[in-house]
Design a protein around this motif. Sequence first.
Motif, short mmCIF file in Angstrom:
data_model
loop_
_atom_site.label_atom_id
_atom_site.label_comp_id
_atom_site.label_asym_id
_atom_site.label_seq_id
_atom_site.Cartn_x
_atom_site.Cartn_y
_atom_site.Cartn_z
N ASP A 362 -82.37 -33.81 -1.52
CA ASP A 362 -81.70 -35.18 -1.53
C ASP A 362 -82.63 -36.35 -1.07
O ASP A 362 -82.30 -37.43 -1.21
CB ASP A 362 -80.37 -35.08 -0.68
N ASN A 363 -83.35 -35.82 0.17
CA ASN A 363 -83.93 -36.85 0.90
C ASN A 363 -85.65 -37.31 0.32
O ASN A 363 -86.30 -38.05 1.25
CB ASN A 363 -84.00 -36.55 2.36
N LEU A 364 -86.09 -36.09 -0.43
CA LEU A 364 -87.60 -36.45 -0.86
C LEU A 364 -87.64 -36.73 -2.43
O LEU A 364 -86.92 -36.00 -3.14
CB LEU A 364 -88.39 -35.05 -0.47
N SER A 365 -88.46 -37.43 -2.73
CA SER A 365 -88.81 -37.61 -4.19
C SER A 365 -89.37 -36.33 -4.81
O SER A 365 -89.98 -35.59 -4.06
CB SER A 365 -89.53 -38.80 -4.44
N ALA A 366 -89.17 -36.29 -5.97
CA ALA A 366 -89.82 -35.00 -6.83
C ALA A 366 -91.08 -35.05 -6.81
O ALA A 366 -91.81 -33.90 -6.73
CB ALA A 366 -88.91 -35.07 -8.29
N ASP A 367 -91.83 -36.21 -7.00
CA ASP A 367 -93.26 -36.31 -7.01
C ASP A 367 -93.87 -35.95 -5.58
O ASP A 367 -94.90 -35.64 -5.65
CB ASP A 367 -93.50 -37.99 -7.26
N PHE A 368 -93.04 -36.04 -4.52
CA PHE A 368 -93.55 -35.47 -3.22
C PHE A 368 -93.09 -33.96 -3.05
O PHE A 368 -94.15 -33.10 -2.63
CB PHE A 368 -92.82 -36.40 -2.15
N LEU A 369 -92.02 -33.54 -3.56
CA LEU A 369 -91.46 -31.94 -3.08
C LEU A 369 -92.25 -31.28 -3.98
O LEU A 369 -92.55 -30.04 -3.56
CB LEU A 369 -89.99 -32.28 -3.12
N PHE A 370 -92.17 -31.48 -5.43
CA PHE A 370 -92.61 -30.46 -6.19
C PHE A 370 -93.96 -29.89 -5.96
O PHE A 370 -94.34 -28.80 -6.19
CB PHE A 370 -92.66 -31.16 -7.73
N PRO A 371 -95.12 -30.90 -5.68
CA PRO A 371 -96.38 -30.44 -5.35
C PRO A 371 -96.41 -29.49 -4.31
O PRO A 371 -97.27 -28.58 -4.16
CB PRO A 371 -96.98 -31.78 -5.19
N ILE A 372 -95.54 -29.84 -3.10
CA ILE A 372 -95.46 -28.92 -2.10
C ILE A 372 -94.93 -27.47 -2.40
O ILE A 372 -95.45 -26.25 -2.03
CB ILE A 372 -94.79 -29.32 -1.10
N LEU A 373 -94.10 -27.38 -3.29
CA LEU A 373 -93.45 -25.94 -3.66
C LEU A 373 -94.34 -25.46 -4.76
O LEU A 373 -94.50 -24.27 -4.56
CB LEU A 373 -92.08 -26.48 -4.51
N ALA A 374 -95.26 -26.24 -5.57
CA ALA A 374 -96.14 -25.66 -6.48
C ALA A 374 -97.49 -25.23 -5.97
O ALA A 374 -98.45 -24.85 -6.75
CB ALA A 374 -96.16 -26.60 -7.67
N GLN A 375 -97.75 -25.59 -4.59
CA GLN A 375 -99.12 -25.58 -3.97
C GLN A 375 -99.44 -23.89 -4.29
O GLN A 375 -100.56 -23.49 -4.79
CB GLN A 375 -99.21 -25.72 -2.60
N GLN A 376 -98.49 -22.88 -4.07
CA GLN A 376 -98.71 -21.44 -4.25
C GLN A 376 -97.81 -20.80 -5.31
O GLN A 376 -96.68 -21.26 -4.92
CB GLN A 376 -98.73 -20.87 -2.87
N SER A 377 -98.35 -20.47 -6.21
CA SER A 377 -97.43 -19.84 -7.29
C SER A 377 -96.59 -18.69 -6.76
O SER A 377 -95.19 -18.51 -7.16
CB SER A 377 -98.38 -19.31 -8.50
N SER A 378 -96.93 -18.01 -5.83
CA SER A 378 -96.37 -16.91 -5.44
C SER A 378 -94.94 -17.49 -4.58
O SER A 378 -93.86 -17.02 -4.55
CB SER A 378 -97.03 -15.89 -4.33
N THR A 379 -95.14 -18.64 -3.59
CA THR A 379 -94.13 -19.20 -3.02
C THR A 379 -93.05 -19.75 -4.12
O THR A 379 -91.89 -19.44 -3.60
CB THR A 379 -94.76 -20.32 -2.08
N MET A 380 -93.42 -20.43 -4.92
CA MET A 380 -92.44 -20.92 -5.93
C MET A 380 -91.76 -19.73 -6.56
O MET A 380 -90.54 -19.88 -6.71
CB MET A 380 -93.18 -21.61 -6.98
N GLY A 381 -92.46 -18.63 -7.01
CA GLY A 381 -91.73 -17.54 -7.48
C GLY A 381 -90.62 -16.89 -6.67
O GLY A 381 -89.54 -16.48 -6.93
N GLU A 382 -90.96 -16.59 -5.16
CA GLU A 382 -90.33 -16.05 -4.29
C GLU A 382 -89.07 -17.12 -4.05
O GLU A 382 -87.85 -16.58 -3.89
CB GLU A 382 -90.83 -15.97 -3.01
N LEU A 383 -89.27 -18.18 -4.18
CA LEU A 383 -88.08 -19.08 -3.92
C LEU A 383 -86.77 -19.38 -4.94
O LEU A 383 -85.89 -19.11 -4.95
CB LEU A 383 -88.68 -20.93 -4.01
N MET A 384 -87.40 -19.05 -6.34
CA MET A 384 -86.67 -18.93 -7.58
C MET A 384 -85.83 -17.53 -7.55
O MET A 384 -84.84 -17.54 -7.84
CB MET A 384 -87.48 -19.13 -8.71
N VAL A 385 -86.65 -16.57 -7.17
CA VAL A 385 -86.04 -15.40 -7.15
C VAL A 385 -84.81 -15.41 -6.11
O VAL A 385 -83.90 -14.70 -6.09
CB VAL A 385 -87.10 -14.13 -6.74
N SER A 386 -85.04 -15.85 -4.84
CA SER A 386 -84.29 -15.92 -3.88
C SER A 386 -83.02 -16.92 -4.32
O SER A 386 -81.80 -16.42 -3.80
CB SER A 386 -84.86 -16.49 -2.52
N LEU A 387 -83.27 -17.74 -4.86
CA LEU A 387 -82.02 -18.54 -5.17
C LEU A 387 -81.13 -18.16 -6.35
O LEU A 387 -79.96 -18.16 -6.28
CB LEU A 387 -82.61 -20.02 -5.85
#
Length: 393
Positions: A362-387
Motif C-alpha cells: 500500500d505504501n511503496l510503488s511497484a517500481d520500488f518494491l518489485f526489484p527488491i522482491l526479485a533480487q533473489q529468485s529463491s526469495t520470490m519463490g518462497e514468498l509465493m509458496v508461503s502466500l
Amino acid sequence: GIKTLIYYINSYSHNREKERQRAAAANEWSYPLPSFVKAKENEEVNSATLKMTQGERELVNQFIISGLSCLKVFRFNVDPEKDPPIITSDEYKSLSSNHPPPKYYEMLEAFAASFTVLESFNFRRVLAPNLEFIAHEMEKETSIIAIFKHLLLSSGKAVSYEVCDLLISFLVEHIDEVGVHGDEDCESQANSTTEGYNPSHSSLTCSSSKRAHHLFLLFCLDFSSLNKFPKNEIVLRPHLQKLISECFRRSTEGPLSGSGHYMNMLRSLFRVITGGKFEESYKELLPLIPSVLNGLFRIFTLTEDDALRLVIVELSLTIPARLSVLLPHLPLLMKLGLIPALQSNHGDLNNLGLRTLEFWIDNLSADFLFPILAQQSSTMGELMVSLTRHLHP
C-alpha cells in the motif's frame, strides 16, 4: 491506619509551613527561625521545612522491612476449628507452596497504597533504597510483585510516573542478571504469580534463576505501564539505547540458551512502543536500527530453538521505526521476518506477516518494491509458496 499515619507525618511540615506564612502575614510570628538566619524569608530554610526528617524516613523504611514480613500472616487460610494452633516448619513449607488467598493480595495492595500519600521527594527517598530489599523478598514470595503492579497500574499517573522512573533505573543496573534462566513468554509471565522450582538445581543456581525471572517480570511490568500511562515514556526513553544494546550484547556474548529473557523483554518493549506510537522513542532508536537487525539475524541463524526463532521473527516485524527508515533493510526483513512469519504455524505470526506485506504494498510503488522482491529468485519463490498456503477455496 498506617497509610493515614504516613500521610500526617508527610503533611505535617506542609501544614506547619502554611501556618507560618499565615502568622507572618498577620505579624504573628509564632515559629521563630534559627539564630543564624538573618532574613525571615529564607528560601533554603523554607524549602527544608517541606521535607520529612531523616528520622521520619527511617520509620517508613522500618515499616517496609517489617511490614513485608508481617504480611506473611495473611498468606494462609487458617480455620481455627480445623487447623492446629501451632504450624510446624514442614507444614509451613507445604502451605507456602499453595496459591495465596485473595486476602493476601488485598493486603499487599493496601501495603503499597500506604506509600502513595508521600509527595515526590519523600516517595523517592523512601522507595529507591528499598528496591533491592523488595526484589530480594520476591525470591522468597513471587506474589510480592503485586506491590509493583498496584503502584504502576492502579495508583494514578503521578505515582506510576515516579515508580516507573525509579524501577527502570534499578533494573537497567541489574540487567546482567536477567539472562541466567531460559525462555519465557514476556507478556503472559508478567501476569503470573507463581514460580516453578526444579529441585535438581543447586540452591545457588536456583536462587539466581528465580532472581532472573523476577527481574524479567519487573521489566515487563514497567513497560506495560506505558499502555495505561503514556507519560511514563518520558522516563523510559533515556534508557532505551542502553537497554537494547545490553540485551543484544548479553544475548550474543554467552550461550544462546540465555537469550530468551532478553529477546522476550525486547518483544514486550517493541510492542509497547509501536502500539503507543511514541515518536520520540522512534527517534531515540533510529541509530540502533542496523545493529538491531544484524543482531536478530545473527541469533536467528545460530539458534536451534524454534520458540526463540519465532520471537525473533516477531521482533523483526515490529521494530519501532517508520517504513522510510526500514527501506534499505527490506531484503533482510523479507528473509528474516516476512517469509518465516508466513511459513509459521502460528496464527498471530501469520496475520502479522500478512499485515506487514499489505502495508508495504500500500505504501511503496511497484517500481520500488518489485526489484527488491526479485533480487533473489529463491526469495520470490518462497514468498509465493508461503502466500498460497493461506489460500482457501
